[in-house]
Design an enzyme around this catalytic site. Structure first.
Site, mmCIF file in Angstrom:
data_model
loop_
_atom_site.group_PDB
_atom_site.id
_atom_site.type_symbol
_atom_site.label_atom_id
_atom_site.label_comp_id
_atom_site.label_asym_id
_atom_site.label_seq_id
_atom_site.Cartn_x
_atom_site.Cartn_y
_atom_site.Cartn_z
ATOM 1 N N LYS A 269 -39.751 -9.785 45.504
ATOM 2 C CA LYS A 269 -39.307 -8.904 46.585
ATOM 3 C C LYS A 269 -39.836 -7.483 46.336
ATOM 4 C CE LYS A 269 -34.967 -11.227 47.749
ATOM 5 N NZ LYS A 269 -35.274 -11.528 49.158
ATOM 6 N N ARG A 343 -32.163 -22.234 50.176
ATOM 7 C CA ARG A 343 -32.181 -23.540 50.840
ATOM 8 C C ARG A 343 -32.467 -24.669 49.859
ATOM 9 N NH1 ARG A 343 -36.843 -21.351 54.720
ATOM 10 N NH2 ARG A 343 -35.701 -19.448 54.223
HETATM 11 N N1 BES Z 1 -31.323 -13.845 49.609
HETATM 12 C C1 BES Z 1 -32.357 -13.752 50.566
HETATM 13 C C2 BES Z 1 -31.826 -13.437 51.970
HETATM 14 C C3 BES Z 1 -31.179 -12.091 52.151
HETATM 15 C C4 BES Z 1 -31.924 -10.988 52.568
HETATM 16 C C5 BES Z 1 -29.821 -11.926 51.931
HETATM 17 C C6 BES Z 1 -31.324 -9.767 52.741
HETATM 18 C C7 BES Z 1 -29.214 -10.692 52.102
HETATM 19 C C8 BES Z 1 -29.952 -9.614 52.510
HETATM 20 C C9 BES Z 1 -33.141 -15.063 50.657
HETATM 21 O O1 BES Z 1 -33.190 -15.806 49.501
HETATM 22 C C10 BES Z 1 -34.546 -14.708 51.008
HETATM 23 O O2 BES Z 1 -35.153 -14.027 50.245
HETATM 24 N N2 BES Z 1 -35.012 -15.162 52.149
HETATM 25 C C11 BES Z 1 -36.321 -14.864 52.609
HETATM 26 C C12 BES Z 1 -36.935 -16.132 53.166
HETATM 27 C C13 BES Z 1 -38.397 -16.055 53.440
HETATM 28 C C14 BES Z 1 -39.166 -15.970 52.131
HETATM 29 C C15 BES Z 1 -38.820 -17.275 54.195
HETATM 30 C C16 BES Z 1 -36.203 -13.813 53.715
HETATM 31 O O3 BES Z 1 -35.257 -13.870 54.478
HETATM 32 O O4 BES Z 1 -37.062 -12.929 53.754
HETATM 33 ZN ZN ZN Z 2 -34.802 -15.259 48.229
#
Ligand code: BES
Ligand code: ZN
Ligand code: ZN
Length: 491
Positions: A269, A343
Site C-alpha cells: 500500500k 477475501r
Molecule cells: N483492507 C483493505 C480494504 C480497506 C481499505 C479497508 C480502506 C479500510 C479502509 C483491503 O484488504 C484492500 O486492500 N483492498 C483492496 C483491493 C484491491 C487490491 C482489489 C482495495 O480496496 O484497494
Molecule cells: Zn488489502
C-alpha cells in the site's frame, strides 16, 4: 451502570440532570421539568436549536445541583438517533466535568411520536456508548467514565422496561470491547495475542472456544488463508466460538475478517493508505462482540463464529502476485493482487464453517474494500446477498440501530471479471471499477448453496475524529447491527 428511575426531582439519585429541549415545541409532560425548560428558554442564548447548551445551577425545589439543558432541534426531526446523540453529548459533558453520575430526562414518547421502548433504548445506547474511553496506552489518563447513568421516565415506563438497561448495557459493552480491539495497535494484537484476548473473554462468558494454530490450518488445507499469512513472522490463528443453547431454532454462522495489519503485501500500500490498517480486523472484533453479548443474553439460536486472524506482511517468504494457491474447497486461486487478502482468508473460513457446521445461513463482516468506501462513504456499510429476505433483515436492522447499510448488487455477468487464465479463479477483477462487487462475487464462489450475506464495513469500522457517542478509533460498528439481525431472524 445504567438504571431506570421514576424518582421525582426532589429525590433524584444524581446531582446532575440532563434535559433535551426542542425548538418551539414542548416534549416534556407538564410539571417541574417543563418549568425548568421554560426557564432555560427565557435566556436569549438558548433556543433549543440542535447543539445549543445551557447550564442551570441549584434549581428551586429540586435535589440536583446542576441541570444541563441541551437543544435537539425541531420536534419533527427528532428520531432515535437524535436521542442517542443527545445522551452522548450529555455524558461527554459530565465526563469533562469529572462527575461520577448523571441522570437523563426521557422526553415524552407521545409528544415525539416514538414508542417508549425505542426512545428509552436510544437514550441508553447513546449514554452507554459515550461513556467508553479508550486510554489503555495513556500513562496519565485524564478522563474517567461515569459510574452510574440513570434515565428518568414515568413510573409505568420504568416498570414496563425494567429489563431494558441490562440488555442495552450488555450489547453496548460488547460494542465497546470491539472498539478497543480495533483501536489496539497491531504490535499488541498479533494473531496469537488477539486470539488469546478473545479466548479469555469468550471463556469467561461461557462460550465454547477453539483456537486453531498454523499446524491445524495447514492440516485442514486452508491454502488461501495460509498464502496471506506466509509473509509474516507472526503465525496465523483461527478462533472458533460456539454458543449452543438447548433446542435452538436454527444455526447461524458468523465470520469476521481478522487481518491484524494489512500492509498490502508485495502489492504494498502507498504510505497514506497504510494509516488505519490496524483496523483491518474490525469484522472479527464485531463478530466476537456479538457472540459475547449472545452468551449473556441467551437467544434461542445456535451461533458459530470463525475469526481468522492473519497479518498481511512482506518478506522473503511472502506470497507473490501471480502465485497460485489451493483454497480449502480445492479451488485454485491465482493471486492477482496480494492486497486483496481479506477475501482469501474469508473464503477459507466460510467454506470451513459450512463444511463443519452445516449452518442455516452464513454472514460475513469485513473491512473488505476501499471501493466500498468510495461508493458509500465513511458511515454506511455495503450489503450483498442473493437472498432478498436476508438482505432486507440486515437493512432493517441497520435502520433500527443507525448502523446504516445499503444494498449493492451481485450481478452474475460481472463474474467473468474474476476469470483466471491459469487457475480456477483470480482474487481481483480485471476492471478498475466495481471493486466492492468483485470482492463480494469472489466470496460468493465459496459459500455454495448456503444462504449468505456479506457486509463490507471498510467505511464505518474506524473514525479518525470522534462523534457524539463514539471516540476516535474503532467504532464497534456491527455489534449492535448483528445483535438486531439475530433478533429479527427469530421473529
Ligand atoms: N483492507 C483493505 C480494504 C480497506 C481499505 C479497508 C480502506 C479500510 C479502509 C483491503 O484488504 C484492500 O486492500 N483492498 C483492496 C483491493 C484491491 C487490491 C482489489 C482495495 O480496496 O484497494
Ligand atoms: Zn488489502
Ligand atoms: Zn485488508
Amino acid at each position: 451502570m445504567l438504571k431506570l428511575t421514576a424518582a421525582d426531582l426532589r429525590n433524584l439519585p444524581a446531582e446532575t440532570l440532563a434535559v433535551p429541549v426542542c425548538e418551539e415545541a414542548s416534549i416534556h409532560p407538564r410539571g417541574p421539568v417543563a418549568s425548568l425548560v421554560r426557564r432555560a428558554l427565557g435566556y436569549e442564548e438558548f433556543t433549543g436549536k440542535s447543539g445549543n447548551e445551557l447550564h442551570l445551577y441549584d434549581p428551586p425545589r429540586c435535589s440536583m445541583r446542576r441541570v444541563i439543558v441541551l437543544g435537539i432541534g425541531p420536534k419533527d426531526k427528532v428520531d432515535a438517533e437524535a436521542l442517542r446523540r443527545f445522551a452522548g453529548k450529555a455524558v461527554k459533558t459530565a465526563i469533562e466535568w469529572r462527575l461520577e453520575s448523571l441522570c437523563l430526562e426521557a422526553p415524552s414518547p407521545q409528544k415525539l411520536g416514538l414508542d417508549t421502548r425505542t426512545l428509552l433504548k436510544a437514550l441508553m445506547e447513546g449514554a452507554c456508548l459515550a461513556n467508553h474511553i479508550y486510554d489503555r496506552f495513556k500513562s496519565d489518563p485524564k478522563k474517567k467514565p461515569l459510574q452510574t447513568i440513570c434515565f428518568r421516565t414515568s413510573p409505568g415506563a420504568a416498570e414496563a422496561f425494567s429489563a431494558l438497561p441490562e440488555t442495552v448495557q450488555t450489547v453496548c459493552e460488547a460494542a465497546c470491547l470491539a472498539r478497543e480491539w480495533v483501536s489496539d495497535p497491531s504490535n499488541e494484537k498479533t494473531p496469537a495475542l488477539l486470539a488469546a484476548a478473545v479466548k479469555k473473554r469468550a471463556e469467561s462468558a461461557g462460550l465454547r472456544v477453539e483456537v486453531q494454530e498454523e499446524e491445524t490450518l495447514k492440516k485442514n488445507k486452508m491454502g488461501a488463508l495460509l498464502a496471506v499469512a506466509a509473509g509474516s513472522e507472526n503465525p496465523p490463528a483461527m478462533v472458533l466460538l460456539d454458543y449452543a443453547p438447548k433446542n435452538p431454532e436454527k444455526t447461524v454462522a458468523l465470520v469476521g475478517k481478522g487481518i491484524t495489519f494489512d500492509t498490502g503485501g508485495y502489492n504494498l500500500k502507498p504510505s497514506n493508505s497504510l494509516d488505519g490498517m490496524k483496523a483491518d480486523m474490525a469484522g472479527a472484533a464485531a463478530v466476537a462482540g456479538t457472540l459475547l453479548a449472545a452468551a449473556r443474553l441467551k437467544p434461542k439460536i445456535r451461533l458459530v463464529a470463525a475469526l481468522p486472524m492473519v497479518e498481511n506482511m512482506v518478506s522473503g517468504a511472502a506470497t507473490r502476485p501471480g502465485d497460485i494457491v489451493s483454497a480449502y474447497t480445492g479451488k485454485t486461486v491465482e493471486i492477482g493482487n496480494t492486497d486483496a487478502e481479506g477475501r482469501l482468508v474469508l473464503a477459507d473460513a466460510m467454506a470451513y464453517m459450512i463444511d463443519r457446521y452445516r449452518p442455516d445461513m452464513i454472514l460475513d463482516m469485513a473491512t473488505l474494500t476501499g471501493a466500498c468506501l468510495v461508493a458509500l462513504g465513511e458511515k454506511i456499510a455495503g450489503v450483498f446477498s442473493r437472498d432478498d429476505r436476508l438482505a432486507e433483515v440486515v437493512l432493517a436492522a441497520g435502520e433500527e440501530t443507525h448502523e446504516r447499510c445499503w444494498r449493492l448488487p451481485l450481478p452474475d455477468d460481472y463474474k467473468e471479471l474474476l476469470e483466471s487464465k491459469f487457475a480456477d479463479i483470480r482474487n481481483i477483477g480485471t476492471s478498475r471499477w466495481g471493486g466492492a462487487i468483485a470482492a463480494a462475487l469472489f466470496l460468493s464462489e465459496f459459500v455454495g448453496e448456503t444462504p449468505w450475506v456479506h457486509i463490507d464495513i471498510a467505511g464505518p469500522a474506524y473514525i479518525k475524529k470522534g462523534g457524539d457517542y463514539c471516540g476516535p478509533g474503532g467504532t464497534g460498528f456491527g455489534v449492535r447491527l448483528l445483535w438486531e439481525v439475530l433478533g429479527r431472524l427469530r421473529s
